[in-house]
Scaffold this motif. Structure first.
Motif, mmCIF file in Angstrom:
data_model
loop_
_atom_site.group_PDB
_atom_site.id
_atom_site.type_symbol
_atom_site.label_atom_id
_atom_site.label_comp_id
_atom_site.label_asym_id
_atom_site.label_seq_id
_atom_site.Cartn_x
_atom_site.Cartn_y
_atom_site.Cartn_z
ATOM 1 N N VAL A 1 45.637 29.817 -57.935
ATOM 2 C CA VAL A 1 44.174 29.174 -57.501
ATOM 3 C C VAL A 1 43.372 29.481 -58.598
ATOM 4 O O VAL A 1 42.437 28.318 -59.242
ATOM 5 C CB VAL A 1 43.641 29.660 -56.367
ATOM 6 C CG1 VAL A 1 42.376 29.101 -55.885
ATOM 7 C CG2 VAL A 1 44.768 29.368 -55.014
ATOM 8 N N ALA A 2 43.132 30.835 -59.072
ATOM 9 C CA ALA A 2 42.411 30.919 -60.301
ATOM 10 C C ALA A 2 42.727 30.016 -61.558
ATOM 11 O O ALA A 2 41.876 29.569 -61.947
ATOM 12 C CB ALA A 2 42.369 32.387 -60.773
ATOM 13 N N LEU A 3 43.880 30.127 -61.904
ATOM 14 C CA LEU A 3 44.210 28.943 -63.084
ATOM 15 C C LEU A 3 43.807 27.615 -62.906
ATOM 16 O O LEU A 3 43.254 27.081 -63.932
ATOM 17 C CB LEU A 3 45.732 29.392 -63.511
ATOM 18 C CG LEU A 3 46.291 30.640 -63.889
ATOM 19 C CD1 LEU A 3 47.739 30.606 -63.904
ATOM 20 C CD2 LEU A 3 45.747 30.958 -65.138
ATOM 21 N N LEU A 4 44.019 27.081 -61.746
ATOM 22 C CA LEU A 4 43.836 25.817 -61.419
ATOM 23 C C LEU A 4 42.393 25.373 -61.385
ATOM 24 O O LEU A 4 42.025 24.570 -62.010
ATOM 25 C CB LEU A 4 44.347 25.390 -59.910
ATOM 26 C CG LEU A 4 45.817 25.234 -59.841
ATOM 27 C CD1 LEU A 4 46.227 24.859 -58.381
ATOM 28 C CD2 LEU A 4 46.421 24.309 -60.925
ATOM 29 N N VAL A 5 41.390 26.560 -61.073
ATOM 30 C CA VAL A 5 40.203 26.433 -60.980
ATOM 31 C C VAL A 5 39.653 26.254 -62.521
ATOM 32 O O VAL A 5 39.046 25.622 -63.067
ATOM 33 C CB VAL A 5 39.165 27.523 -60.311
ATOM 34 C CG1 VAL A 5 37.847 27.600 -60.578
ATOM 35 C CG2 VAL A 5 39.582 27.220 -58.735
ATOM 36 N N VAL A 6 40.103 27.372 -63.141
ATOM 37 C CA VAL A 6 39.946 27.302 -64.648
ATOM 38 C C VAL A 6 40.377 25.960 -65.479
ATOM 39 O O VAL A 6 39.682 25.552 -66.283
ATOM 40 C CB VAL A 6 40.598 28.421 -65.433
ATOM 41 C CG1 VAL A 6 40.489 28.559 -66.887
ATOM 42 C CG2 VAL A 6 39.960 29.683 -64.549
ATOM 43 N N TRP A 7 41.527 25.602 -64.979
ATOM 44 C CA TRP A 7 41.725 24.241 -65.640
ATOM 45 C C TRP A 7 40.762 23.096 -65.271
ATOM 46 O O TRP A 7 40.502 22.223 -66.308
ATOM 47 C CB TRP A 7 43.249 24.024 -65.314
ATOM 48 C CG TRP A 7 43.758 22.653 -65.453
ATOM 49 C CD1 TRP A 7 43.317 21.788 -66.390
ATOM 50 C CD2 TRP A 7 44.920 22.102 -64.990
ATOM 51 N NE1 TRP A 7 44.274 20.684 -66.618
ATOM 52 C CE2 TRP A 7 45.253 20.800 -65.539
ATOM 53 C CE3 TRP A 7 46.082 22.514 -63.935
ATOM 54 C CZ2 TRP A 7 46.277 20.200 -65.564
ATOM 55 C CZ3 TRP A 7 47.314 21.727 -63.995
ATOM 56 C CH2 TRP A 7 47.284 20.526 -64.642
ATOM 57 N N GLU A 8 40.398 22.862 -64.127
ATOM 58 C CA GLU A 8 39.652 22.106 -63.618
ATOM 59 C C GLU A 8 38.337 21.944 -64.388
ATOM 60 O O GLU A 8 37.544 21.180 -64.790
ATOM 61 C CB GLU A 8 39.549 21.930 -62.050
ATOM 62 C CG GLU A 8 38.517 20.756 -61.668
ATOM 63 C CD GLU A 8 39.161 19.311 -61.479
ATOM 64 O OE1 GLU A 8 38.066 18.522 -61.470
ATOM 65 O OE2 GLU A 8 40.380 19.357 -61.674
ATOM 66 N N VAL A 9 37.796 23.240 -64.178
ATOM 67 C CA VAL A 9 36.339 23.534 -64.791
ATOM 68 C C VAL A 9 36.338 23.239 -66.306
ATOM 69 O O VAL A 9 35.520 22.729 -66.738
ATOM 70 C CB VAL A 9 35.730 24.862 -64.258
ATOM 71 C CG1 VAL A 9 34.492 25.236 -64.888
ATOM 72 C CG2 VAL A 9 35.755 24.664 -62.875
ATOM 73 N N GLY A 10 37.389 24.033 -66.894
ATOM 74 C CA GLY A 10 37.284 24.017 -68.361
ATOM 75 C C GLY A 10 37.779 22.653 -69.001
ATOM 76 O O GLY A 10 36.754 22.340 -69.987
ATOM 77 N N PHE B 1 34.267 21.107 -71.246
ATOM 78 C CA PHE B 1 34.435 20.846 -72.485
ATOM 79 C C PHE B 1 34.593 19.541 -72.643
ATOM 80 O O PHE B 1 34.940 19.105 -73.957
ATOM 81 C CB PHE B 1 35.541 21.868 -73.284
ATOM 82 C CG PHE B 1 35.459 23.358 -73.192
ATOM 83 C CD1 PHE B 1 34.533 23.772 -74.185
ATOM 84 C CD2 PHE B 1 35.799 24.192 -72.309
ATOM 85 C CE1 PHE B 1 34.256 25.375 -73.994
ATOM 86 C CE2 PHE B 1 35.722 25.561 -72.066
ATOM 87 C CZ PHE B 1 34.590 26.108 -72.994
ATOM 88 N N GLN B 2 34.706 18.795 -71.872
ATOM 89 C CA GLN B 2 34.893 17.008 -71.836
ATOM 90 C C GLN B 2 36.344 16.868 -72.750
ATOM 91 O O GLN B 2 36.151 16.014 -73.770
ATOM 92 C CB GLN B 2 33.730 16.642 -72.659
ATOM 93 C CG GLN B 2 32.526 16.722 -71.564
ATOM 94 C CD GLN B 2 31.340 16.135 -72.414
ATOM 95 O OE1 GLN B 2 31.259 15.613 -73.429
ATOM 96 N NE2 GLN B 2 30.222 15.961 -71.735
ATOM 97 N N VAL B 3 37.366 17.453 -72.453
ATOM 98 C CA VAL B 3 38.571 17.100 -73.073
ATOM 99 C C VAL B 3 39.080 15.839 -72.591
ATOM 100 O O VAL B 3 38.970 15.373 -71.220
ATOM 101 C CB VAL B 3 39.597 18.289 -72.367
ATOM 102 C CG1 VAL B 3 40.989 18.018 -73.146
ATOM 103 C CG2 VAL B 3 38.968 19.656 -72.904
ATOM 104 N N PRO B 4 39.643 14.992 -73.310
ATOM 105 C CA PRO B 4 40.039 13.559 -73.029
ATOM 106 C C PRO B 4 41.027 13.639 -72.096
ATOM 107 O O PRO B 4 41.902 14.637 -71.991
ATOM 108 C CB PRO B 4 40.480 13.056 -74.540
ATOM 109 C CG PRO B 4 39.723 13.815 -75.373
ATOM 110 C CD PRO B 4 39.584 15.104 -75.039
ATOM 111 N N LYS B 5 41.127 12.652 -71.177
ATOM 112 C CA LYS B 5 41.998 12.492 -70.023
ATOM 113 C C LYS B 5 43.341 12.408 -70.445
ATOM 114 O O LYS B 5 44.443 12.769 -70.146
ATOM 115 C CB LYS B 5 41.709 11.703 -69.063
ATOM 116 C CG LYS B 5 40.481 11.987 -68.162
ATOM 117 C CD LYS B 5 40.181 11.075 -67.146
ATOM 118 C CE LYS B 5 39.002 11.495 -66.267
ATOM 119 N NZ LYS B 5 38.638 10.610 -65.042
ATOM 120 N N PHE B 6 43.549 11.698 -71.626
ATOM 121 C CA PHE B 6 44.824 11.395 -72.160
ATOM 122 C C PHE B 6 45.505 12.582 -72.755
ATOM 123 O O PHE B 6 46.735 12.564 -73.267
ATOM 124 C CB PHE B 6 44.973 10.073 -73.138
ATOM 125 C CG PHE B 6 44.174 10.435 -74.661
ATOM 126 C CD1 PHE B 6 44.814 11.017 -75.625
ATOM 127 C CD2 PHE B 6 42.623 10.013 -74.593
ATOM 128 C CE1 PHE B 6 44.184 11.100 -76.651
ATOM 129 C CE2 PHE B 6 42.075 10.296 -75.885
ATOM 130 C CZ PHE B 6 42.671 10.867 -76.852
#
Length: 290
Positions: free
Chosen positions: A40-49, A53-58
């Motif tokens: 759960v912590a990793l998934l939250v960090v993934w979503e928020v990060g 940081f506005q990482v491109p979706k592609f």
């Protein structure tokens, strides 16, 4: 006259609080709970990060997009070729068939080679040479030989699952204590009795270690074969989504593949615990990890 229910002694509130605290502490110490908490912590960090940081979706999609793509793929009918169910069944059939056939051949050859030292000395250079071949480079040739159907993918999975079981089974049969064999021979035991009573039980932890590795290689082999050439399967679905720049869809397929690997490994661990019930848990895990 008081009823039996009212006459029954009630548990003190302090005892109830202690029981709840004990259950909570045991849950916090549980490895499954800690593993789920880490996920759960990793998934939250993934979503928020990704969003901060506005990482491109592609490049890396938000986890919410992956969940949405996974839901769309699972909401289709089992025979829909644009959904996950149809391609999952195809890949799962390739994995299971290749795993069972390759593991059975590897175990059979491991048993035969371990019982005949001269045969092992003759075949060892060939086994080492064939094992060192890059299976990814051989995969296109197998697809060219057997076509784009399921048979070529099963053959590739067999190649990847064959060697872990072969090598670990030979190592397991060699690791037996010679004193046990000498004891059985002093009791006039036949070679079959020595194999059944001493050699095979001692080699089982090593065999299960090879099966554990073979399960992971089976998933990889099926996807590699589908990348090279296939008509259906999760590998084909990944290629289609990559061509459409649907990174969220590709990640959803990765989740399905991870789930397949987890289920296969869990089933093997359960079979191992039932088969090696006569061994302590500590010694079983230590033997398998070596």
């Amino acid at each position: 006259m008081s009823s039996p229910i009212s006459a029954a002694p009630s548990r003190p509130a302090s005892a109830i609080r202690q029981a709840r605290a004990f259950d909570l502490g045991r849950m916090l110490r549980s490895s499954r709970f800690n593993s789920l908490l880490l996920l759960v912590a990793l998934l939250v960090v993934w979503e928020v990060g990704v969003r901060v940081f506005q990482v491109p979706k592609f490049l890396i999609p938000p986890f919410s997009d992956v969940v949405s793509a996974l839901w769309r793929g699972l909401a289709t009918t089992p025979l829909a070729k644009d959904g996950l169910w149809f391609h999952t069944f195809v890949t799962l059939a390739e994995i299971l068939m290749g795993f069972f056939i390759g593991s059975a051949i590897g175990l059979a050859l491991g048993v035969g080679i371990s019982q005949m030292p001269r045969v092992e000395a003759v075949l060892q250079p060939y086994v080492a040479a064939f094992q060192s071949l890059p299976k990814v480079a051989v995969a296109p040739i197998i697809v060219m030989w057997l076509g784009f159907g399921i048979s070529s993918k099963v053959a590739i999975v067999c190649m990847l699952t064959f060697f872990p079981v072969l090598v670990t089974s030979i190592a397991g049969f060699k690791a037996i204590d010679t004193d046990r064999i000498d004891l059985l021979r002093s009791l006039s035991a036949t070679p079959w009795q020595i194999f059944r009573k001493a050699k095979f039980p001692s080699a089982l932890p090593y065999i299960f270690a090879g099966l554990d590795m073979a399960a992971a290689f089976a998933v990889v082999g099926a996807i590699v074969g589908e990348f090279v050439g296939a008509q259906a399967g999760l590998g084909v679905l990944i290629l289609q989504m990559d061509a459409q720049m649907d990174t969220g869809g590709s990640f959803s397929v990765f989740i399905v593949l991870s789930f397949i690997g987890i289920v296969l490994t869990s089933l093997l661990r359960r079979i191992q615990r039932r088969t090696l019930h006569w061994m302590p848990v500590e010694s079983t895990s230590r033997s398998v990890s070596t």
